[in-house]
Design a protein around this motif. Sequence first.
Motif, short mmCIF file in Angstrom:
data_model
loop_
_atom_site.label_atom_id
_atom_site.label_comp_id
_atom_site.label_asym_id
_atom_site.label_seq_id
_atom_site.Cartn_x
_atom_site.Cartn_y
_atom_site.Cartn_z
N VAL A 1 -3.63 -5.77 -2.01
CA VAL A 1 -2.39 -6.09 -2.42
C VAL A 1 -1.42 -5.38 -1.30
O VAL A 1 -0.29 -5.96 -0.86
CB VAL A 1 -1.89 -5.81 -3.83
CG1 VAL A 1 -0.58 -5.90 -4.10
CG2 VAL A 1 -2.92 -6.39 -4.81
N ALA A 2 -1.61 -3.99 -1.35
CA ALA A 2 -0.73 -3.17 -0.23
C ALA A 2 -0.91 -3.76 1.11
O ALA A 2 0.25 -3.93 1.77
CB ALA A 2 -1.05 -1.74 -0.45
N GLY A 3 -2.17 -3.94 1.66
CA GLY A 3 -2.12 -4.58 2.84
C GLY A 3 -1.53 -6.07 3.16
O GLY A 3 -0.95 -6.25 3.98
N LEU B 1 3.03 -8.65 5.24
CA LEU B 1 4.10 -9.91 5.21
C LEU B 1 5.39 -9.26 5.70
O LEU B 1 6.13 -9.86 6.32
CB LEU B 1 4.08 -10.39 3.79
CG LEU B 1 2.90 -11.28 3.51
CD1 LEU B 1 3.04 -11.84 2.15
CD2 LEU B 1 2.68 -12.33 4.62
N VAL B 2 5.82 -7.83 5.19
CA VAL B 2 6.98 -7.24 5.52
C VAL B 2 6.99 -6.51 6.94
O VAL B 2 7.81 -6.76 7.61
CB VAL B 2 7.44 -6.48 4.31
CG1 VAL B 2 8.67 -5.79 4.82
CG2 VAL B 2 7.34 -6.91 2.70
N LEU C 1 1.66 2.71 -1.46
CA LEU C 1 0.87 2.44 -0.38
C LEU C 1 1.53 1.22 0.27
O LEU C 1 1.26 1.30 1.40
CB LEU C 1 -0.30 1.88 -1.17
CG LEU C 1 -1.56 2.90 -1.55
CD1 LEU C 1 -2.70 2.20 -2.23
CD2 LEU C 1 -2.14 3.71 -0.52
N THR C 2 2.13 0.31 -0.40
CA THR C 2 2.79 -0.82 0.40
C THR C 2 3.96 -0.24 1.18
O THR C 2 4.00 -0.64 2.37
CB THR C 2 3.47 -1.80 -0.54
OG1 THR C 2 2.50 -2.16 -1.50
CG2 THR C 2 3.94 -2.88 0.01
N LEU C 3 4.74 0.69 0.69
CA LEU C 3 5.88 1.30 1.36
C LEU C 3 5.38 2.07 2.63
O LEU C 3 5.91 1.85 3.74
CB LEU C 3 6.48 2.37 0.44
CG LEU C 3 8.06 2.28 0.50
CD1 LEU C 3 8.45 0.75 0.36
CD2 LEU C 3 8.61 3.31 -0.45
N ALA C 4 4.34 2.71 2.52
CA ALA C 4 3.73 3.39 3.67
C ALA C 4 3.06 2.27 4.84
O ALA C 4 3.14 2.76 5.96
CB ALA C 4 2.63 4.22 3.28
N THR C 5 2.64 1.43 4.37
CA THR C 5 1.92 0.23 5.18
C THR C 5 3.07 -0.23 6.09
O THR C 5 2.76 -0.79 7.34
CB THR C 5 1.18 -0.64 4.30
OG1 THR C 5 0.34 0.08 3.54
CG2 THR C 5 0.62 -1.83 5.14
N VAL D 1 2.22 -1.00 9.96
CA VAL D 1 2.14 -2.33 10.16
C VAL D 1 2.90 -2.68 11.58
O VAL D 1 2.68 -3.03 12.46
CB VAL D 1 2.04 -3.61 9.43
CG1 VAL D 1 2.17 -4.75 9.86
CG2 VAL D 1 0.69 -3.29 8.67
N ALA D 2 4.21 -2.34 11.40
CA ALA D 2 5.23 -2.81 12.23
C ALA D 2 5.24 -2.02 13.60
O ALA D 2 5.40 -3.05 14.66
CB ALA D 2 6.68 -2.16 11.65
#
Lengths: 222, 375
Positions: free
Chosen positions: A23-25, A30-31, A97-101, A105-106
């Motif tokens: 989910v976080a990945g 996507l963001v 986790l999402t916030l760190a990803t 990724v960016a």
Amino acid sequence: MAPDMLLALLWKALVQTVHMVAVAGLIGTLVGLPIGVFLANSGRGELFAAPMVNRIVGLIVNATRSTPFIILVVAIIPFTRLVAGTSIGTSAAIVPLTLATIPFVARLIEAAIREVDRGLIEAARAMGASRWQIVTKVLIAEARPGITLALTLTLVSLIGYSAMVGAVGGGGLGDLGIRYGYQRFMPEVMAAVVVVLILLVQAVQSAGDALARRFDKRNRQT
Amino acid sequence: MHTVSNPPAPGRAVLPSGAEMAPPVAASPMVSFRGVTKRFADRGGKGEFIALAGVDLEVPKGAITGIIGRSGAGKSTLIRLVNGLENPTSGSVLVDGVDVGGLDETKLRGLRRQVGMIFQHFNLLSSRTVYGNIALPLEIAGLSRAAIKARVAPLIDLVGLSDKAGRYPAELSGGQKQRVGIARALATEPKLLLSDEATSALDPETTQSILDLLKTINRDLGLTVLLITHEMEVVKSIASEVAVIDKGLIVESGRTFDVFTRPRHETTRALLSGLPGTKLPDAITRRLKADGGTGDRIYTRLTFFGATAEQPLIARLMSELGAEVNIITGTIDEIAGEPYGSLVVSYSADPAVLSRAEAFYAQTGLSTEVLGYGA
């Protein structure tokens, strides 16, 4: 510990880890992907030239990336509660986790996109391509091997990060290893967790490498 | 009799600086540059770099026009103004009568579909096959899959890559990549093809085959070609019109044959001296002086074309001068399809001989250029 009990624990932890990482990945990509594309093309004279915004976004990305993950987890608890409705558990752990990803990724996507020959952008502009078409048909298409490797690296790093969210009751393999293996002195659990993690990372990396190779047409020989 | 020594007819490609556009007598030009300047800010933000210092030039329809200059002369900037990849600082660029600078984003994209472009480093997508690369401009234009297929297949045949449709660029040679580039540029059926040093990364043999392809396309499809290059050979081989650019200015332009056989500007001469048969041996160049005294020899370049080429000129020259004539170097060649010869001779700089030579040149209409004096 009885083998069947260990297996049950491992399975539950594996599912939690995969759940969090997936989910976080996914959301992080996507963001993060559009942010990465923007960062790679918003310098002076570039496709989406906005040097000021570029600098500000870059600053935010750097700030997020330099915050140690475990501090980020704790620091954003109010935000996590707002988003997930709770600050403990697997779902809650997905928020930090999402916030760190996202910035991770960016930056990786930015690097992959910058690898694309600028001459291709010029060629696409000369064909009458819109900026959106240049991004989708040229930049992302050409950077696909690099993007694949970047996302593979992201997943591997996420697996590592996910071990830390035990601090907020996130569960997962890392948490299992800490609580049973370390705090309860059960080296066999620790060993089992490490083996499963190694296999998991290995599988992700191999799949990513294979996919990237398939996308990469640059070094074909006749 | 011979008219070859008359001043060349005003080149069709020239528009006098600052002149009002007279209603075109023949076809209107495909591209007009009018008082075009381009300045770039330096990296540091202080000072600027002047790439184009006021260019007036017309590119005729249906012809192959070459713009030649050294690197840094401004030719890359000039060609990028035509499809709006760069915008002029002042002045305007008209493509088939349309001011490129006055177009909004959508109209500019429409114009770009009517103007194909090929590049020195090909700029093919490594992730797409030959077919996929040629299809790209059509996908961008929003054609259906079937329409794209119908358009791409004949193009692959045209550039001679029928057996390579499924190959990736990494599997192709440089010449094959440029063929893909040409097919891709032709996909949207443009009326103008821009060539940005398209053969500069290729070996001489491959260069010739690409130039032949461009010539064929120009002839068979009636496509106007505007090419920039630093290689005289390229212009000599296919361009019927030429403009010489130096330090951001067009210093000379006209029919290639006229410009190359009677170069008037320093830069043109310098560029031409690279052609084989036109360069004096170094040992002689070093000895040459601007003025001669008695006992010196004068070194003269004789240029002859068409009818003059068929006369026994050297034999007549010797008997007319009553002096011995030494042949230093010479070449017989073709420029834009017209035969042409150039001969450098030396003979006594004795005033009597010189006046006889003048009379002979006037009588025969030979075009001459004094290179210098020496022992």
